[in-house]
Design an enzyme around this catalytic site. Structure first.
Site, PDB file in Angstrom:
ATOM      1  N   LYS A 144      -1.444 -14.423 -11.820  1.00 43.82           N
ATOM      2  CA  LYS A 144      -2.798 -13.695 -12.013  1.00 43.82           C
ATOM      3  C   LYS A 144      -4.341 -14.266 -12.191  1.00 43.82           C
ATOM      4  CE  LYS A 144      -1.403  -9.668  -9.991  1.00 43.82           C
ATOM      5  NZ  LYS A 144      -1.678  -8.547  -8.951  1.00 43.82           N
TER       6      LYS A 144
ATOM      7  N   ALA B   3       0.506  -1.686  -0.116  1.00 45.03           N
ATOM      8  CA  ALA B   3       0.231  -0.183   0.347  1.00 45.03           C
ATOM      9  C   ALA B   3       0.808   1.538  -0.190  1.00 45.03           C
ATOM     10  CB  ALA B   3      -0.863   0.040   0.927  1.00 45.03           C
TER      11      ALA B   3
ATOM     12  N   TYR C 277       4.060 -13.328 -15.086  1.00 48.45           N
ATOM     13  CA  TYR C 277       2.996 -12.631 -14.420  1.00 48.45           C
ATOM     14  C   TYR C 277       1.430 -12.944 -14.493  1.00 48.45           C
ATOM     15  CZ  TYR C 277       0.349  -8.320 -13.059  1.00 48.45           C
ATOM     16  OH  TYR C 277      -0.143  -7.198 -11.620  1.00 48.45           O
TER      17      TYR C 277
ATOM     18  N   VAL D 270       5.538 -10.128   1.914  1.00 49.23           N
ATOM     19  CA  VAL D 270       3.838 -10.816   1.854  1.00 49.23           C
ATOM     20  C   VAL D 270       4.062 -12.755   1.261  1.00 49.23           C
ATOM     21  CG1 VAL D 270       2.036  -9.177   1.633  1.00 49.23           C
ATOM     22  CG2 VAL D 270       3.441 -10.097  -0.290  1.00 49.23           C
TER      23      VAL D 270
ATOM     24  N   ALA E  51       0.737 -16.117 -15.466  1.00 50.30           N
ATOM     25  CA  ALA E  51       0.238 -16.987 -14.414  1.00 50.30           C
ATOM     26  C   ALA E  51      -0.109 -16.741 -12.683  1.00 50.30           C
ATOM     27  CB  ALA E  51       1.667 -18.660 -14.677  1.00 50.30           C
TER      28      ALA E  51
END
Length: 246
Positions: free
Chosen positions: A158, A12, A154, A63, A156
């Site tokens: 998403k 963010a 990318y 993450v 794959a």
């Protein structure tokens, strides 16, 4: 309005994630601004939210790190007592043609974009089940819907997020938790600034509305899916792409 809600937005500190954090805070949510390496930018987002009368905190976490995600959510839940909204926005690109793509570049994108989304859902789901309610919004992409040359990793990641969204939506629906995805098209962010004018012109030619979107366009869609108004919507992919993937 999202008054009294606690929202976690990953990635963010810039671009779409920043716009989402500002929008949710503007709707009344307390926003946890997650970042990986951009602490100064995350602090700026926090200050911007507070300057507008909102509430925000920052939390560092990569993450893609399973254990780090567990610790972050434990700490957030201990501090705020709940998580009402999770927006899995953190993502990276390592573009290149498949024949030249390194294993490292493939793994890095899948680990951040797809595994990172799994990690965060994994550690927020139990709390949302206890609350018997919650909103999870995952950031997919038009690339995950249509595919995009030079973005095998990318696309794959998403497309995987879309499948993950639908599966988790089925698992959590009985507990009052909705899980949806937003699939942005070409948006004016740092990620698209690096594209050549020729590539941008080619992209615009594929967009019926004839222009790139703005981060706020995506934030508005996320805010809707996070709201009470979207309580009967789950397992869906909302394309926000100017008509590109219709």
């Amino acid at each position: 309005m999202l008054n009294g809600k606690v929202a976690v937005v990953t990635g963010a500190s810039r671009g779409i994630g920043r716009a989402v954090a500002l929008k949710l805070a503007g709707e009344g949510a307390t926003v946890i601004v997650n970042y990986n390496g951009s602490k100064e930018r995350a602090e700026e987002v926090k200050k911007e939210i507070e300057a507008s009368g909102g509430r925000a905190e920052i939390r560092q976490c990569n993450v893609s790190d399973f254990a780090a995600c567990e610790e972050m959510f434990k700490e957030i839940i201990a501090t705020f007592g709940r998580v009402d909204i999770l927006v899995n926005n953190a993502g990276i690109t390592r573009d290149g043609l498949l024949m030249k793509m390194s294993e490292e570049d493939f793994d890095a994108v899948l680990n951040t974009n797809l595994k990172g989304t799994f990690n965060c859902i994994r550690f927020v789901a139990r709390q949302m089940i206890k609350q018997r309610g919650g909103r999870i919004v995952n950031m997919a992409s038009v690339s995950g819907v249509l595919g995009n040359a030079g973005q095998a990793n990318y696309s794959a990641s998403k497309a995987g997020i879309i499948g993950l969204t639908k599966s988790v939506a089925r698992e959590l629906a009985s507990r009052g938790i909705t899980v949806n995805a937003v699939a942005p098209g070409f948006v004016n962010t740092e990620m698209t600034e690096v594209l050549s004018d020729k590539v941008k012109e080619g992209a615009v030619a594929q967009i019926p509305l004839g222009k790139f979107g703005e981060p706020e366009d995506i934030a508005n869609a996320v805010a809707f899916l996070a709201s009470e108004d979207a309580g009967y919507i789950t397992g869906q992919v909302l394309d926000v792409d100017g008509g590109m993937a219709m």
